[in-house]
Scaffold this motif. Sequence first.
Motif, PDB file in Angstrom:
ATOM      1  N   MET A 127       1.847 -14.435  41.763  1.00 55.31           N
ATOM      2  CA  MET A 127       0.629 -13.613  42.254  1.00 55.31           C
ATOM      3  C   MET A 127      -0.442 -14.130  42.465  1.00 55.31           C
ATOM      4  SD  MET A 127      -0.676 -10.099  39.602  1.00 55.31           S
ATOM      5  CE  MET A 127       0.804 -10.428  39.309  1.00 55.31           C
ATOM      6  N   ARG A 168     -13.782  -7.200  35.296  1.00 51.74           N
ATOM      7  CA  ARG A 168     -13.057  -8.134  33.815  1.00 51.74           C
ATOM      8  C   ARG A 168     -13.282  -9.077  33.221  1.00 51.74           C
ATOM      9  NH1 ARG A 168     -10.125 -12.567  33.526  1.00 51.74           N
ATOM     10  NH2 ARG A 168      -8.500 -12.888  32.644  1.00 51.74           N
ATOM     11  N   LEU A 196      -2.672  -0.854  36.452  1.00 51.87           N
ATOM     12  CA  LEU A 196      -3.724  -0.960  35.629  1.00 51.87           C
ATOM     13  C   LEU A 196      -3.686  -2.692  35.491  1.00 51.87           C
ATOM     14  CD1 LEU A 196      -5.003  -0.275  32.808  1.00 51.87           C
ATOM     15  CD2 LEU A 196      -2.965  -0.723  31.868  1.00 51.87           C
ATOM     16  N   VAL A 197      -4.819  -2.974  35.661  1.00 52.49           N
ATOM     17  CA  VAL A 197      -4.932  -5.010  35.755  1.00 52.49           C
ATOM     18  C   VAL A 197      -5.688  -5.574  34.535  1.00 52.49           C
ATOM     19  CG1 VAL A 197      -4.902  -4.876  38.704  1.00 52.49           C
ATOM     20  CG2 VAL A 197      -6.676  -4.369  37.314  1.00 52.49           C
ATOM     21  N   TYR A 198      -6.062  -4.075  34.105  1.00 50.90           N
ATOM     22  CA  TYR A 198      -6.768  -4.915  32.687  1.00 50.90           C
ATOM     23  C   TYR A 198      -7.358  -3.926  31.423  1.00 50.90           C
ATOM     24  CZ  TYR A 198     -10.767  -7.911  30.021  1.00 50.90           C
ATOM     25  OH  TYR A 198     -11.096  -8.112  29.330  1.00 50.90           O
ATOM     26  N   ASP A 214      -2.237 -10.083  27.679  1.00 55.01           N
ATOM     27  CA  ASP A 214      -2.751  -9.669  28.865  1.00 55.01           C
ATOM     28  C   ASP A 214      -1.079  -9.005  29.599  1.00 55.01           C
ATOM     29  OD1 ASP A 214      -5.792 -11.741  30.038  1.00 55.01           O
ATOM     30  OD2 ASP A 214      -5.689  -9.735  29.290  1.00 55.01           O
ATOM     31  N   ASN A 215      -1.295  -8.923  30.661  1.00 54.93           N
ATOM     32  CA  ASN A 215      -0.547  -7.911  31.339  1.00 54.93           C
ATOM     33  C   ASN A 215       1.217  -7.735  31.103  1.00 54.93           C
ATOM     34  OD1 ASN A 215      -2.146  -9.712  33.750  1.00 54.93           O
ATOM     35  ND2 ASN A 215      -1.237 -11.259  33.704  1.00 54.93           N
TER      36      ASN A 215
END
Lengths: 281, 140
Positions: free
Chosen positions: B1, B12, B31-33, B48-49
């Motif tokens: 990625m 973050r 949404l990333v974090y 995470d993720n």
Amino acid sequence: MKVRLHGTRGSLASARPETSRYGGNTSCVSVWPSGGGLIVLDAGSGVRRLRDPGNLERVDILLTHLHMDHIVGLGFFWALFRPDLEVHIWGPPSAGADLQSRIGRYMSPPLFPVRLRDLPCRLHFHDVPRGRFEVAGVEVTADLVCHPQPTLGFRLAADGGVFTYMPDHEPALASGLRFPDTPRWTSGFDLLAGADLAVHDAQYDDREYERHVGWGHSALSHTLRLANDAGVKHLVTFHHDPDHDDEFLDELYASARADGSWPFRITPGSERMAFQVGIPG
Amino acid sequence: MAQEPLELILFRQAAEAVDTPVILFDAKGDLVYYNEAAATLTGLPLEDNVAHLDVVDFVTRFRPLAEDGTEMPAGESGLAQALRHGRPVHKSHLRVHNPDGTQRYQNSTTVPLRGAGGAPVGVVQFFWTADPSDEDGDAP
């Protein structure tokens, strides 16, 4: 393309007998693509060591950021005093003032006797676009990296090779306790990924870094881990602390090599070094 | 990625350090974090993720209610408005559903993030449970 180091010292020039081997001039690297032309990466005091080949029509100066150690040599660079030369200065964009105004703060009285408008060359200023652009036949990719005030890293691709220049960078600050983090969340990762040659900040040892968190620079151990994770083939460390003399740097790098067998070459950068990236012209 | 923009990387890191619930979406609205405080309040998993949500999915999950008690369309949420219009949005005393089906009042401030040169890089939302008796919506 040929890559030459003219100044590898960070923060402040450090010219004394004890620093003569690695050099005391601040950041400057020249790139000579096989197709001709010249790209100058940062204009610290080391730009004075860059010799005029006499056959250029244009010079491009790419500034990673405008801290003094990266621009102090501008006023003493031969290219700016050649009326037959076109000089393009590229720098990080700012919402507050254009690049010419920001550089003009240094190159104007009382800080400098010569104003930009007095320079004989044909001078042009550009904001570096974030992403890819072409200079002197070289594909340049630029992106912001973790360092105080907007600071760029550059990835240059030409002649079948890739060279990454990231002289001021603190990836550990952006990742905190997670460092080294996943590539997705690591400042500078994409610029470094798979580079044949990478010039990267390695100003401190681990003890010094603890006292300088947030100052925008790397411990050598961080640089080694980042280069390893990014698959760099040859790492040249840069931005040596002005207090680190030749003996200190010799010991620092001897320890680093003894501590781990890294799958890439490690060279502590010094003035007068030159590297071939990609196919020679 | 591909690497996230530096601005999101730095936000973050800052969000990690605070107890205020913070969520980050990229410029596409994915949404990333979210930090630990946000995970606790929303019931999202902390790993995470794991939560592969976009703005619509995220808002729909909490079924915010309009003043008349009907469910608010996701497009009227602070997140969607900030992404769409590029302007900060503050919402006071919004009624939302908890993971267990109960309701709470929530205040939120959503700010679009712009990188160097003005390009959008995402939005950050700070949100917290509101005291229903606090009319100004400023109580922590």
